[in-house]
Write an enzyme that holds these catalytic residues in place. Structure first.
Site, PDB file in Angstrom:
ATOM      1  N   ALA A  10       0.837  -1.183  -0.123  1.00 53.77           N
ATOM      2  CA  ALA A  10       0.183  -0.233   0.074  1.00 53.77           C
ATOM      3  C   ALA A  10       0.912   1.349   0.088  1.00 53.77           C
ATOM      4  O   ALA A  10       1.893   1.102   0.657  1.00 53.77           O
ATOM      5  CB  ALA A  10      -0.833  -0.060   1.075  1.00 53.77           C
ATOM      6  N   PRO A  11       0.548   2.400  -0.648  1.00 54.24           N
ATOM      7  CA  PRO A  11      -0.957   2.353  -1.449  1.00 54.24           C
ATOM      8  C   PRO A  11      -0.955   1.829  -2.705  1.00 54.24           C
ATOM      9  O   PRO A  11      -2.026   1.797  -3.510  1.00 54.24           O
ATOM     10  CB  PRO A  11      -1.089   4.012  -1.521  1.00 54.24           C
ATOM     11  N   GLY A  12       0.279   1.357  -3.324  1.00 55.93           N
ATOM     12  CA  GLY A  12       0.374   0.509  -4.584  1.00 55.93           C
ATOM     13  C   GLY A  12       1.361   0.974  -5.570  1.00 55.93           C
ATOM     14  O   GLY A  12       1.048   0.596  -6.699  1.00 55.93           O
ATOM     15  N   GLY A  13       2.243   1.686  -5.338  1.00 51.04           N
ATOM     16  CA  GLY A  13       3.276   2.267  -6.162  1.00 51.04           C
ATOM     17  C   GLY A  13       3.922   1.104  -7.045  1.00 51.04           C
ATOM     18  O   GLY A  13       3.901   1.344  -8.255  1.00 51.04           O
TER      19      GLY A  13
ATOM     20  N   ASP B   2      -0.429  -6.242   2.381  1.00 56.80           N
ATOM     21  CA  ASP B   2      -0.389  -5.195   3.129  1.00 56.80           C
ATOM     22  C   ASP B   2      -1.764  -4.937   3.883  1.00 56.80           C
ATOM     23  O   ASP B   2      -2.730  -5.129   3.331  1.00 56.80           O
ATOM     24  CB  ASP B   2      -0.201  -3.832   2.397  1.00 56.80           C
TER      25      ASP B   2
ATOM     26  N   ASP C 180       9.164  -2.988   0.129  1.00 53.32           N
ATOM     27  CA  ASP C 180       9.428  -1.582   0.224  1.00 53.32           C
ATOM     28  C   ASP C 180       8.643  -0.964   1.478  1.00 53.32           C
ATOM     29  O   ASP C 180       7.632  -0.356   1.515  1.00 53.32           O
ATOM     30  CB  ASP C 180       9.138  -0.628  -0.926  1.00 53.32           C
TER      31      ASP C 180
ATOM     32  N   LYS D  12      15.599   0.171   4.616  1.00 55.00           N
ATOM     33  CA  LYS D  12      15.720   1.617   5.062  1.00 55.00           C
ATOM     34  C   LYS D  12      17.094   1.722   6.265  1.00 55.00           C
ATOM     35  O   LYS D  12      17.430   0.899   6.628  1.00 55.00           O
ATOM     36  CB  LYS D  12      14.541   2.039   6.114  1.00 55.00           C
TER      37      LYS D  12
END
Length: 341
Positions: free
Chosen positions: A211-214, A230, A266, A295
């Site tokens: 989410a949101p779905g990139g 997600d 991600d 990250k």
């Protein structure tokens, strides 16, 4: 940081990185025994090129010649061509003029563009490639002109097949496509751009933390089928897409019903926990290919990346591991790997 940009020494290796990450690249090169020296924002040189590419190095080339004329005067094109005359001419050249990725370096963009055009026009017909996609398969030589602040100009070269990136200075700018739900889509496109093969029609992809779905959106656009994992909601058009299966649960709890062709991740989560999750997928052979963002913490970035590498390779069995801070990455790195059946 030097008060003014220093010129690299011919015969050494010129590195580019993201501004603000020079110390991390310097530390990696020290650990590798490469003998680094800081040249200025986003620029370093080293005596050796490590076998394992440093995570924070975007591009690297062997220095052929450097100029630092008084007062920042323009270097005559004839001088540049004279230095280029010693480069191998039996293979085509991929010519790149670029600036360091820094606030001060970006002011030289117009100068770099004009210089590349002038040099390209002066080269023999057919010497410089027009189609960048052929660079690696044709064994081309990547020829770089680093137009740095304070009038410094550096000429370097490296085989396209051995280059970390074919983009100018390693800055692969991806365009934001349509109504992409987030900047994350550009990170994925850049990561896939450097792979030998990409997900395509009919491939099964699992997108952890979707989410949101990139990332899911870009994978569907390539013809893949996506299992988007997600607890949060996807964009409505993605949720309705017949090639998207939305599993609303934690990525750490999810287990696939069958192995996937690709695993994508991600997640804004603690890096070692994400590495352990990705290692589980490799160890259980739940996916053949891996693309993930890790990250980074505020401090101790390099020691953490060593642990991430160890976890993915030794605990997960992932092969061909790469760890790179790409142009669209910020406080993160992109990891790619594969798992043989």
């Amino acid at each position: 940081m030097p008060a003014q940009t220093l010129a690299a020494q011919p015969g050494r290796w010129l590195w580019t990185c993201r501004e603000g990450f020079e110390s991390h690249l310097f530390e990696e090169l020290v650990w590798a025994g490469a003998g680094p020296r800081l040249l200025g924002p986003a620029l370093l040189e080293s005596e050796q090129r490590p076998d394992v590419p440093p995570a924070f190095g975007r591009a690297v080339e062997r220095v052929v010649a450097t100029w630092a004329p008084p007062g920042g005067a323009q270097v005559p094109v004839e001088d540049i061509l004279r230095s280029m005359s010693g480069l191998p001419s039996r293979v085509p050249w991929l010519l790149r003029a670029y600036t360091p990725d820094s606030a001060k370096g970006n002011t030289q963009a117009g100068r770099a563009e004009a210089l590349e055009a002038a040099v390209r026009a002066a080269l023999p017909p057919g010497r410089a490639l027009e189609d960048d996609n052929r660079a690696r398969e044709s064994g081309a030589l990547l020829v770089g002109l680093c137009v740095a602040p304070d009038g410094v100009l550096m000429l370097g070269a490296v085989s396209a097949r051995e280059a970390l990136s074919l983009a100018p200075g390693g800055r692969r700018r991806m365009k934001r496509a349509g109504e992409s739900p987030s900047r994350a889509a550009m990170k994925l496109e850049e990561a896939l751009d450097g792979l030998a093969h990409e997900p395509g029609r009919g491939d099964v992809c699992v997108d952890l933390g979707a989410a949101p779905g990139g990332w899911t959106q870009r994978l569907v656009a390539r013809g893949a089928r996506v299992v988007a994992v997600d607890p949060a909601k996807l964009m409505p058009e993605l949720a309705r897409n017949p090639r998207v299966q939305h599993v609303q649960e934690s990525a750490f709890a999810y287990a696939p019903e069958e192995p996937a062709d690709w695993l994508f991740c991600d997640m804004a989560w603690r890096p070692l926990e994400v590495a352990q999750l990705l290692a589980k997928w490799g160890r259980r052979r739940w996916a053949r290919n891996l693309v993930a963002n890790i990250k980074l913490p505020m401090k101790d970035k390099n020691p953490l990346l060593l642990r991430v590498r160890q976890t993915l390779v030794e605990d997960g069995g992932w092969e061909g591991l790469t760890v790179r801070q790409l142009y669209h990455d910020r406080d993160e790195v992109t990891v790619t790997a594969h798992r043989m059946r």
